[in-house]
Motif scaffolding. Structure first.
Motif, short mmCIF file in Angstrom:
data_model
loop_
_atom_site.label_atom_id
_atom_site.label_comp_id
_atom_site.label_asym_id
_atom_site.label_seq_id
_atom_site.Cartn_x
_atom_site.Cartn_y
_atom_site.Cartn_z
N GLU A 286 -54.55 -34.72 -71.31
CA GLU A 286 -53.86 -34.35 -70.10
C GLU A 286 -54.54 -34.25 -68.87
O GLU A 286 -54.20 -33.12 -68.32
CB GLU A 286 -52.97 -33.07 -70.59
CG GLU A 286 -51.83 -33.45 -71.47
CD GLU A 286 -50.80 -32.19 -71.81
OE1 GLU A 286 -51.09 -31.26 -71.64
OE2 GLU A 286 -49.97 -32.49 -72.82
N TYR A 287 -55.60 -34.90 -68.93
CA TYR A 287 -56.52 -34.68 -67.52
C TYR A 287 -56.17 -35.61 -66.58
O TYR A 287 -56.80 -35.84 -65.52
CB TYR A 287 -58.08 -34.80 -67.92
CG TYR A 287 -58.71 -33.59 -68.39
CD1 TYR A 287 -58.87 -32.44 -67.65
CD2 TYR A 287 -58.73 -33.27 -69.97
CE1 TYR A 287 -59.57 -31.13 -68.22
CE2 TYR A 287 -59.45 -32.15 -70.30
CZ TYR A 287 -59.61 -31.13 -69.47
OH TYR A 287 -60.21 -29.81 -70.22
N ILE A 288 -55.45 -36.88 -67.07
CA ILE A 288 -54.72 -37.72 -66.12
C ILE A 288 -53.13 -37.61 -66.08
O ILE A 288 -52.51 -37.50 -66.93
CB ILE A 288 -55.31 -39.19 -66.80
CG1 ILE A 288 -56.74 -39.22 -66.49
CG2 ILE A 288 -54.51 -40.27 -66.28
CD1 ILE A 288 -57.27 -40.74 -66.90
N TYR A 289 -52.76 -37.89 -64.85
CA TYR A 289 -51.27 -38.19 -64.73
C TYR A 289 -51.21 -39.29 -63.82
O TYR A 289 -51.98 -39.95 -62.90
CB TYR A 289 -50.71 -36.80 -64.03
CG TYR A 289 -51.27 -36.59 -62.47
CD1 TYR A 289 -50.60 -37.19 -61.39
CD2 TYR A 289 -52.68 -35.77 -62.33
CE1 TYR A 289 -51.29 -36.79 -60.31
CE2 TYR A 289 -53.13 -35.71 -60.98
CZ TYR A 289 -52.35 -35.86 -59.93
OH TYR A 289 -52.99 -35.81 -58.74
N GLU A 290 -49.86 -39.83 -63.52
CA GLU A 290 -49.47 -41.10 -62.93
C GLU A 290 -48.83 -40.65 -61.48
O GLU A 290 -47.84 -39.57 -61.49
CB GLU A 290 -48.45 -41.72 -63.73
CG GLU A 290 -48.04 -43.11 -63.07
CD GLU A 290 -47.30 -44.12 -63.89
OE1 GLU A 290 -46.57 -44.78 -63.18
OE2 GLU A 290 -47.14 -43.86 -65.14
N LYS A 291 -48.92 -41.23 -60.52
CA LYS A 291 -48.24 -40.70 -59.30
C LYS A 291 -48.40 -42.15 -58.38
O LYS A 291 -49.66 -42.75 -58.42
CB LYS A 291 -49.05 -39.67 -58.41
CG LYS A 291 -48.34 -39.43 -57.23
CD LYS A 291 -48.87 -38.25 -56.65
CE LYS A 291 -50.19 -38.65 -55.68
NZ LYS A 291 -50.93 -37.65 -55.01
N GLU A 292 -47.41 -42.65 -57.83
CA GLU A 292 -47.08 -43.73 -57.20
C GLU A 292 -47.75 -45.20 -57.59
O GLU A 292 -48.34 -45.95 -57.36
CB GLU A 292 -47.91 -43.58 -55.62
CG GLU A 292 -47.14 -42.54 -55.00
CD GLU A 292 -48.15 -42.14 -53.45
OE1 GLU A 292 -49.06 -42.62 -53.51
OE2 GLU A 292 -47.47 -41.08 -53.15
N GLY A 293 -47.52 -45.10 -59.18
CA GLY A 293 -47.94 -46.32 -59.84
C GLY A 293 -49.27 -46.24 -60.08
O GLY A 293 -49.79 -47.23 -61.04
N ALA A 294 -50.23 -45.50 -59.65
CA ALA A 294 -51.45 -45.12 -60.03
C ALA A 294 -51.91 -44.01 -60.93
O ALA A 294 -51.08 -43.16 -61.29
CB ALA A 294 -52.34 -44.93 -58.68
N LEU A 295 -53.24 -43.99 -61.67
CA LEU A 295 -53.37 -42.76 -62.60
C LEU A 295 -54.64 -42.16 -61.80
O LEU A 295 -55.46 -42.65 -61.09
CB LEU A 295 -54.05 -43.45 -63.82
CG LEU A 295 -52.95 -44.37 -65.03
CD1 LEU A 295 -53.76 -44.72 -66.09
CD2 LEU A 295 -51.74 -43.47 -65.05
N TRP A 296 -54.28 -40.88 -62.03
CA TRP A 296 -55.11 -39.79 -61.13
C TRP A 296 -55.67 -38.77 -62.19
O TRP A 296 -55.35 -38.46 -63.15
CB TRP A 296 -54.28 -39.08 -60.31
CG TRP A 296 -53.63 -39.97 -59.36
CD1 TRP A 296 -52.53 -40.69 -59.02
CD2 TRP A 296 -54.25 -39.72 -57.70
NE1 TRP A 296 -52.40 -41.27 -58.06
CE2 TRP A 296 -53.26 -40.80 -57.18
CE3 TRP A 296 -55.02 -39.09 -57.05
CZ2 TRP A 296 -53.25 -40.80 -55.82
CZ3 TRP A 296 -54.95 -39.41 -55.74
CH2 TRP A 296 -54.14 -40.31 -54.86
N LEU A 297 -57.24 -38.79 -62.02
CA LEU A 297 -57.73 -37.53 -62.71
C LEU A 297 -57.71 -36.21 -62.24
O LEU A 297 -57.72 -36.28 -60.75
CB LEU A 297 -59.25 -37.88 -62.76
CG LEU A 297 -60.08 -36.92 -63.67
CD1 LEU A 297 -59.94 -36.99 -65.16
CD2 LEU A 297 -61.59 -36.97 -63.32
#
Length: 561
Positions: A286-297
C-alpha cells in the motif's frame, strides 16, 4: 594496528587503570568511569597526547579537575607507554609528552610491510558496492563525470585499503525515455546527413558527437536504413550508437584510471521483470496508489515534497521505478553497504530512494548517497563555458588531452564533494610547486633520485638499520616526517569511515611538504655511515608511503621528472 594507535591504546588502558587504582586507594570516588578522549593537542607545545578524563570526572568525584588530574598522574603506570613527562594544563587537561625515539619504530613497520603499510581492518571484509559516473550513454563524458570518476574510484580504493570487499559498478541507462529521445535524435541526424529535410526533435540531444556517429555509420552502411520502417531504423541506430558510446565511455574512463567490476544494464531490469515485480510489491504494501491512470509512490511518507509517478498512464515505468528495482537488486546481491555518487542536482532523489528501500524492507542506512557539487573550468583567469569541439561543454576526453590523468584526478579529489571545484587548467599544466600534483610527484621523484645517487656512490641499501642507528634521526625535520609516516594507518581509518578520499590528497601534500623541508635542512649522503643509513631508510620509508597513498588516489608515482 599502527605503532601510534598501539601507543594510544596503551595510554588509554593505563589511564583507566589509574582511575581505578585511585578509587581503590580512596582518593577518587565515582560510580562508573565516564567516556573520555585521548587525542593530539592542536598546539605542539602542549605535548603529544592530551586527555580530558579529569574534567569529565569532576561531577562524580566532587573535586576540581586539576585536583583529579594530579591524582591520576600519581597513579598512572607509564611503563611501556613511551610517556616521558606529564603535566596539568588549563582547567584540568593532562598533557603527555612521549619519548621521541618511539617514532623510529615506524621505519621497520613501513619497510617490512611495503605496499601493505597503511592497511587497516576497519571494514572486516564487509561487501561494499560503489556506483559512480553511470552517465547516460547518449553523449560524451563531461567535467562532472570526470569528478565523479576520480572521487568514486579513489573512494573504492580507500575502502579496499581499509579492509572492505569493494565492487565498482556502472549503471548503464539503456532504457526509458532518454533512449527514446536518443533514437529520435539519431534518426534526424541520419536523415539530414542523407539530404533529407527533417526537423530535429524537441527534447533531442544536440551534441555534435551524434553527427560524427551517424557519419561513421553512413561510411559503413550508406543509406541502407533510409527507406525502411521508422521503428526498425531507430532500433538499429540506437543499437549501433549505444555500442559506440559505451566503447568510448569505457576507453575514456580507462584513460583516467577507472576500471569497473560490473557494467549493469537498466534494460535487464525490464527484461527480467524486476521493475514490474518491485512495483507490485510496493502496491501490495500500500505504498502505491492509482491517480489519473498513473501509478504513484507515496514518497511524501519519506519526506518528499510530493508523491512521485512510478508508472505513467500509458503503462510505461518511469526512470524512478527502474531505479527502485536497481537498488533492490543491489541488496539482493548481498552488499552490506551501497554507496552512490550523484550530482548535487539529484539531492531531491535521496529521501525518496531511501524511503523506497525502507518500504521494501531494506535498511535505508545501508544506502549512502554522496552528493557532488559542480565543476568550473578556469583558463587565463576566466571561467570556460564552451568547448571548441562541441560548442556545449568540455568533454572528459578534451580535459585528459590537455592535462593528463594524474592532474585531472588529483585536482578533483583535492576538494571535498560538497565544495564546488574550480579546475584551473593553466595551474594543472604548470611545472611548479604551485601545482599540487606536480609538487607531490616531484617529492617522489626527488626521493628516487637520492636513492639512485646513493647506489651510484656505493651506498647500497643493506636492510633496516639498527635501533641505535635509527635513533640518530633526532632533528625536528626528521621527527615531523616520521610522525607523518606513523599517522598513515589512522588517517586511512578516518578517511574511510567518513568516506572522504580528499583527506588522503591532503595527507600526501603534507607529506611532500615535510619531505621537502627535511631535504632542504638535512644532508642525506653524509660521511657518517650510521647517520647516512638512518636517513636513507627514512627516504625509503617516505617513498613507500607516498607511493601507497598515490595508488589510492590513482595518481602515478614517477621515479624521474
Amino acid at each position: 594496528m599502527s605503532l601510534y594507535e598501539g601507543i594510544k591504546e596503551k595510554v588509554l588502558a593505563n589511564l583507566t587503570q589509574a582511575a581505578q587504582s585511585a578509587q581503590t586507594a580512596g582518593e577518587l570516588s565515582f560510580e562508573s568511569l565516564p567516556n573520555f578522549v585521548l587525542e593530539e593537542p592542536r598546539e605542539k607545545q602542549h605535548g603529544d597526547l592530551a586527555t580530558n578524563l579529569a574534567m569529565v570526572l569532576t561531577k562524580q568525584a566532587h573535586k576540581s579537575p586539576r585536583e583529579i588530574a594530579a591524582i591520576l598522574i600519581k597513579h598512572i603506570d607509564t611503563e611501556g607507554t613511551w610517556i616521558e613527562a606529564s603535566e596539568i594544563a588549563g582547567p584540568g587537561f593532562i598533557n603527555f609528552k612521549l619519548d621521541p625515539t618511539w617514532l623510529t619504530g615506524v621505519i621497520p613497520q613501513v619497510l617490512s610491510q611495503g605496499e601493505d603499510y597503511g592497511k587497516v581492518n576497519l571494514g572486516k571484509g564487509q561487501k561494499v558496492q560503489v556506483e559512480f559516473v553511470s552517465a547516460n550513454p547518449t553523449g560524451l563524458l563531461h567535467m562532472g563525470n570526470a569528478r565523479g570518476a576520480a572521487l568514486g574510484d579513489s573512494l573504492a580504493s580507500l575502502l579496499a585499503m581499509a579492509g572492505y570487499e569493494v565492487s565498482r559498478e556502472f549503471y548503464i541507462n539503456d532504457a526509458g525515455n532518454q533512449i527514446h529521445n536518443f533514437a529520435l535524435s539519431l534518426e534526424a541526424r541520419y536523415l539530414q546527413q542523407l539530404g533529407q529535410d527533417v526537423p530535429f526533435p524537441e527534447g533531442g540531444y544536440h551534441g555534435e558527437d551524434l553527427i560524427d556517429t551517424v557519419k561513421g555509420l553512413i561510411a559503413k552502411v550508406g543509406d541502407k536504413y533510409l527507406n525502411v520502417e521508422a521503428e526498425l531504423r531507430r532500433e538499429f541506430l540506437v543499437r549501433y550508437a549505444l555500442e559506440e558510446k559505451l566503447t568510448h565511455i569505457r576507453e575514456t574512463l580507462a584513460d583516467i584510471g577507472v576500471h569497473y567490476d560490473v557494467w549493469f544494464s537498466e534494460q535487464s531490469l525490464h527484461d527480467s521483470g524486476a521493475v514490474k515485480q518491485s512495483m507490485e510489491d510496493l502496491e501490495k504494501k500500500e505504498y502505491i496508489y492509482e491517480k489519473e491512470g498513473a501509478l504513484w509512490l507515496k514518497s511524501t511518507l519519506f519526506g518528499d515534497e510530493k508523491d512521485e509517478v512510478v508508472v505513467r498512464s500509458n503503462g510505461t515505468p518511469t526512470y524512478f521505478a527502474a531505479d527502485i528495482a536497481y537498488h533492490r537488486n543491489k541488496f539482493e546481491r548481498g552488499f552490506d553497504q551501497v554507496i552512490n555518487i550523484w550530482g548535487a542536482d539529484h539531492h531531491g532523489h535521496v529521501a525518496r530512494m531511501k524511503g523506497a528501500m525502507s518500504a521494501l524492507d531494506y535498511d535505508p542506512e545501508k544506502l549512502e548517497i554522496i552528493l557532488m557539487q559542480l565543476v568550473r573550468l578556469i583558463q587565463d583567469g576566466e571561467v570556460v563555458k564552451m568547448s571548441k569541439r562541441s560548442g556545449k561543454y568540455i568533454s572528459l576526453r578534451e580535459l585528459l588531452d590537455e592535462v593528463g590523468k594524474d592532474a585531472a584526478r588529483f585536482f578533483f579529489i583535492l576538494r571535498d564533494p560538497d565544495s564546488t571545484v574550480e579546475f584551473d587548467l593553466d595551474l594543472a599544466k604548470a611545472e611548479s610547486s604551485d601545482n599540487p600534483v606536480y609538487y607531490v610527484q616531484y617529492a617522489h621523484a626527488r626521493m628516487c633520485s637520492i636513492l639512485r645517487q646513493a647506489e651510484e656512490l656505493g651506498y647500497a641499501y643493506s636492510g633496516i638499520p639498527s635501533q641505535d642507528e635509527l635513533a640518530r634521526l633526532d632533528s625536528n625535520e626528521e621527527r615531523e616526517l616520521l610522525k607523518k609516516l606513523a599517522d598513515l594507518p589512522s588517517e586511512i581509518s578516518i578517511a574511510a569511515r567518513l568516506r572522504e578520499p580528499h583527506r588522503m590528497a591532503r595527507y600526501v601534500l603534507d607529506l611532500a611538504s615535510l619531505f621537502h623541508t627535511f631535504y632542504n635542512s638535512q644532508r642525506v649522503l653524509v660521511d657518517d655511515e650510521s647517520l647516512r643509513k638512518a636517513r636513507l631508510s627514512l627516504i625509503h620509508s617516505a617513498k613507500q608511503v607516498l607511493a601507497n597513498v598515490l595508488r589510492i588516489l590513482g595518481v602515478t608515482a614517477p621515479e624521474r621528472m
